[in-house]
Design a protein around this motif. Structure first.
Motif, mmCIF file in Angstrom:
data_model
loop_
_atom_site.group_PDB
_atom_site.id
_atom_site.type_symbol
_atom_site.label_atom_id
_atom_site.label_comp_id
_atom_site.label_asym_id
_atom_site.label_seq_id
_atom_site.Cartn_x
_atom_site.Cartn_y
_atom_site.Cartn_z
ATOM 1 N N THR A 400 -2.483 35.760 -22.612
ATOM 2 C CA THR A 400 -2.386 37.106 -22.061
ATOM 3 C C THR A 400 -1.100 37.818 -22.473
ATOM 4 N N GLU A 401 -0.148 37.055 -23.029
ATOM 5 C CA GLU A 401 1.140 37.585 -23.472
ATOM 6 C C GLU A 401 1.868 38.290 -22.329
ATOM 7 N N THR A 402 1.912 37.634 -21.194
ATOM 8 C CA THR A 402 2.575 38.196 -20.020
ATOM 9 C C THR A 402 3.500 37.161 -19.390
ATOM 10 N N TRP A 403 4.570 37.646 -18.742
ATOM 11 C CA TRP A 403 5.503 36.812 -17.989
ATOM 12 C C TRP A 403 5.208 36.906 -16.501
ATOM 13 N N THR A 404 5.295 35.784 -15.811
ATOM 14 C CA THR A 404 5.114 35.753 -14.358
ATOM 15 C C THR A 404 6.294 35.034 -13.723
ATOM 16 N N GLU A 405 6.912 35.647 -12.744
ATOM 17 C CA GLU A 405 8.073 35.049 -12.079
ATOM 18 C C GLU A 405 7.624 34.016 -11.049
ATOM 19 N N ILE A 406 8.364 32.897 -10.962
ATOM 20 C CA ILE A 406 8.088 31.826 -9.994
ATOM 21 C C ILE A 406 9.315 31.679 -9.102
ATOM 22 N N PRO A 407 9.269 32.176 -7.861
ATOM 23 C CA PRO A 407 10.434 32.101 -6.967
ATOM 24 C C PRO A 407 10.788 30.654 -6.628
ATOM 25 N N ASN A 408 12.087 30.396 -6.484
ATOM 26 C CA ASN A 408 12.607 29.100 -6.035
ATOM 27 C C ASN A 408 12.049 27.926 -6.844
ATOM 28 N N MET A 409 11.968 28.107 -8.141
ATOM 29 C CA MET A 409 11.422 27.031 -8.962
ATOM 30 C C MET A 409 12.458 25.954 -9.265
ATOM 31 N N PHE A 410 13.744 26.310 -9.259
ATOM 32 C CA PHE A 410 14.761 25.329 -9.606
ATOM 33 C C PHE A 410 15.852 25.318 -8.538
ATOM 34 N N PRO A 411 16.366 24.128 -8.173
ATOM 35 C CA PRO A 411 17.436 24.054 -7.160
ATOM 36 C C PRO A 411 18.616 24.929 -7.549
ATOM 37 N N ALA A 412 19.304 25.412 -6.520
ATOM 38 C CA ALA A 412 20.377 26.378 -6.754
ATOM 39 C C ALA A 412 21.458 25.809 -7.664
ATOM 40 N N ARG A 413 21.904 24.578 -7.393
ATOM 41 C CA ARG A 413 22.994 24.003 -8.175
ATOM 42 C C ARG A 413 22.861 22.500 -8.222
ATOM 43 N N ASN A 414 23.467 21.889 -9.242
ATOM 44 C CA ASN A 414 23.698 20.459 -9.206
ATOM 45 C C ASN A 414 24.862 20.196 -8.255
ATOM 46 N N GLY A 415 24.959 18.981 -7.767
ATOM 47 C CA GLY A 415 26.085 18.626 -6.920
ATOM 48 C C GLY A 415 25.643 18.266 -5.520
ATOM 49 N N GLY A 416 26.267 17.283 -4.940
ATOM 50 C CA GLY A 416 25.890 16.803 -3.617
ATOM 51 C C GLY A 416 26.885 17.224 -2.566
ATOM 52 N N VAL A 417 26.679 16.730 -1.354
ATOM 53 C CA VAL A 417 27.538 17.072 -0.222
ATOM 54 C C VAL A 417 28.930 16.495 -0.463
ATOM 55 N N GLY A 418 29.942 17.308 -0.225
ATOM 56 C CA GLY A 418 31.316 16.836 -0.383
ATOM 57 C C GLY A 418 31.871 16.994 -1.775
ATOM 58 N N LEU A 419 31.042 17.357 -2.729
ATOM 59 C CA LEU A 419 31.512 17.544 -4.098
ATOM 60 C C LEU A 419 31.915 18.993 -4.313
ATOM 61 N N ILE A 420 32.936 19.177 -5.125
ATOM 62 C CA ILE A 420 33.387 20.528 -5.447
ATOM 63 C C ILE A 420 32.499 21.064 -6.556
ATOM 64 N N GLU A 421 31.825 22.148 -6.287
ATOM 65 C CA GLU A 421 30.918 22.703 -7.273
ATOM 66 C C GLU A 421 31.691 23.410 -8.377
ATOM 67 N N ALA A 422 31.271 23.153 -9.601
ATOM 68 C CA ALA A 422 31.881 23.839 -10.734
ATOM 69 C C ALA A 422 31.317 25.250 -10.823
ATOM 70 N N PRO A 423 32.073 26.178 -11.403
ATOM 71 C CA PRO A 423 31.520 27.520 -11.607
ATOM 72 C C PRO A 423 30.226 27.442 -12.410
ATOM 73 N N ALA A 424 29.319 28.365 -12.143
ATOM 74 C CA ALA A 424 28.019 28.328 -12.810
ATOM 75 C C ALA A 424 28.168 28.377 -14.319
ATOM 76 N N ALA A 425 29.145 29.136 -14.815
ATOM 77 C CA ALA A 425 29.323 29.266 -16.247
ATOM 78 C C ALA A 425 29.833 27.972 -16.881
ATOM 79 N N ALA A 426 30.399 27.069 -16.069
ATOM 80 C CA ALA A 426 30.916 25.804 -16.597
ATOM 81 C C ALA A 426 29.847 24.730 -16.639
#
Length: 534
Positions: A400-426
């Motif tokens: 069909t040559e069309t794009w469809t958005e899928i909400p919440n398909m991927f977790p927000a970030r890597n990293g667990g509880v207590g870990l310092i999250e790196a900037p998204a660009a890093a």
């Protein structure tokens, strides 16, 4: 130089009778296996290409008999001629018998080829022992031993060079318009059956095959075998990765072979720039930036060479990409001015052309792409106006040559509880791979493997990553699909070098049990990695 048996075109002919005998044995053995695996049925297409009347008359079970009897005659004649010093073109003998067979077919006499070969064999040898259908391996070994016994006293000339010389002589004797060099490969079998045998050879042996003569070399370099393999569903997956700037390694997991690709030739700006890689068809594409523009270097497994100069319609970097056979799709990324893109392009390796697709719903860079269920997906990355990673995904339907958005398909970030999250660009783009239309992801911080549930649109943790696979915010670690298995490439980081390890797991319902496929001394940081299936 390539390490181990080359899968690419060699510039030197093999120099031993043993190599030639092994190749002949492998070819004959493949005919036997092919005939046992797939019997030719009446009315069924005999070969992928249009077969001649001669190959149409062959029945799967009797292919081995034809090879056995016919090759026996040809081998005896060739030995007698070698002893007498008469190096006449054996190709002419083969042509004569094939022409006689064609005359029978044209007259409507489609008699069994085995009976014809049997009759010829009786005329040459006097009699054929009943029940002489022994294993081709024994037959080949016996013929090789007999040849070695009779080639004493300096007559051990290279059979391969002799064959090559005979081919060249045959070409000189057959002017244009007659029997050309490309008309047949293994003369006793004909071109169609020869190609069907080669289709089932490991592609790591194609370099040796290309060294036999101009016919084989032209066949390999022209890419015809790979196109036919793709149509027949014959695919071998090799891993290509770079742990050193401008240097690439290839690994064949089916035969445990390492190969070193020629070094890339580029300027220092490209060497030090961020690079993406992608394998499509028989090509390895490496995307980077030179002083004023984005460039693409292309490595061809057909010629074992690098070339440059390819241009996208919209130059970009930090995009998401994936390949499916001879096509690939690139989406998002940044243009030369740093603007985040929503555009996408499709590349066709058969034609070497780019085609602009419809744009995604959201622009994004540092995203990941994959094919699943025949559709192209993009997940993760950074959008405009928000420094955080995108959680939505998008899917492109090629029909069909069309794009469809899928909400919440991927977790927000890597990293667990207590870990310092790196900037998204890093952070590295999402480490994802698809095996049997199931999506998997590697969480580098938690060292976990997750599986995506398409019905529920959620991720389930199924186990851990290999212990010795380390990364830096996801960089330096490769997580890829390689056929029916997941591959993790990485290793412990040490000063002055390290060890690169390839771990493999065939997904099932149980927790991952990683097998160490191979390891070698190398840099432990993986700059780029891709998998080529052809």
């Amino acid at each position: 130089m390539l390490e181990g048996p080359s899968y690419l075109v060699s510039r030197d002919l093999p120099s031993s009778c043993e190599q030639e005998s092994k190749w002949i044995y492998n070819t004959f053995r493949l005919i036997e296996l092919s005939s046992n695996k797939r019997r030719l049925q009446d009315g069924e297409e005999k070969t992928l290409r249009k077969s001649s009347k001669l190959s149409d008359a062959l029945e799967g079970e009797k292919v081995c008999r034809v090879v056995n009897d016919f090759s026996n005659v040809q081998n005896d004649q060739s030995i007698e001629q070698l002893q007498a010093g008469n190096h006449s073109d054996i190709h002419d003998v083969s042509d004569t018998q094939i022409d006689q067979s064609n005359d029978h077919n044209q007259s409507g006499d489609c008699s069994d080829i085995y009976d014809f070969s049997h009759e010829k064999n009786e005329q040459s040898n006097g009699e054929l022992r009943a029940g002489n259908l022994s294993d081709i391996h024994d037959f080949s070994d016996a013929q090789t031993d007999e040849s070695n016994d009779q080639h004493e006293g300096g007559v051990h000339s290279d059979i391969l060079e002799f064959s090559h010389a005979q081919t060249d002589q045959s070409n000189d004797q057959h002017p244009a318009g007659e029997h050309s060099d490309l008309s047949s490969l293994v003369h006793q079998l004909g071109r169609d059956i020869s190609i069907n045998c080669l289709l089932r050879c490991p592609r790591s042996e194609y370099g040796s095959v290309a060294s036999l003569n101009r016919s084989f070399r032209s066949l390999i370099q022209g890419g015809e075998l790979y196109r036919l393999r793709r149509q027949m569903g014959i695919v071998e997956h090799w891993v290509y990765f770079s742990c050193t700037l401008l240097e690439w390694e290839a690994y064949d997991p089916n035969h445990n072979r390492w190969m070193h690709l020629p070094r890339m030739t580029s300027n220092e700006c490209f060497m030090c720039s961020d690079k993406e890689s992608l394998a499509v068809g028989t090509e390895l594409l490496v995307f980077g930036k030179e002083i004023t523009s984005h460039v693409i270097y292309r490595y061809s497994i057909l010629t074992n060479t690098w070339s440059s100069g390819m241009k996208m319609n919209t130059p970009r970097c930090l995009f998401g990409s994936a390949s499916f056979g001879e096509i690939a799709i690139l989406a998002g990324g940044c243009d030369p001015c740093g603007n985040i893109l929503s555009s996408a392009e499709l590349y066709n390796s058969e034609t070497g052309t780019w085609r602009t697709l419809r744009s995604m719903n959201k622009p994004r860079k540092m995203c990941s792409g994959m094919f699943m269920d025949g559709k192209f997906y993009v997940i993760g990355g950074i959008g405009t106006g928000n420094p955080k990673s995108l959680t939505c995904g998008e899917v492109y339907d090629l029909e069909t040559e069309t794009w469809t958005e899928i909400p919440n398909m991927f977790p927000a970030r890597n990293g667990g509880v207590g870990l310092i999250e790196a900037p998204a660009a890093a952070e590295a783009p999402p480490l994802v791979a698809v095996v049997n239309n199931t999506l998997y992801a590697a969480d580098y911080a938690e060292k976990e493997v997750r599986r995506y549930d398409k019905e529920r649109n959620e991720w389930v943790t199924i186990g851990g990553l290999p212990e010795r696979a380390v990364s830096m915010n996801g960089w330096g670690l490769a997580f890829r699909a390689c056929g029916d298995r997941l591959i993790v490439i990485g290793g412990p980081r040490v000063l002055g070098g390290g060890i690169i390890e390839l771990n493999s797991w065939i997904p099932n319902e149980e927790a991952p049990q990683w097998d160490l496929l191979a390891s070698k001394q190398s840099g432990s940081f993986v700059y780029n990695c891709t998998v080529m299936g052809c």
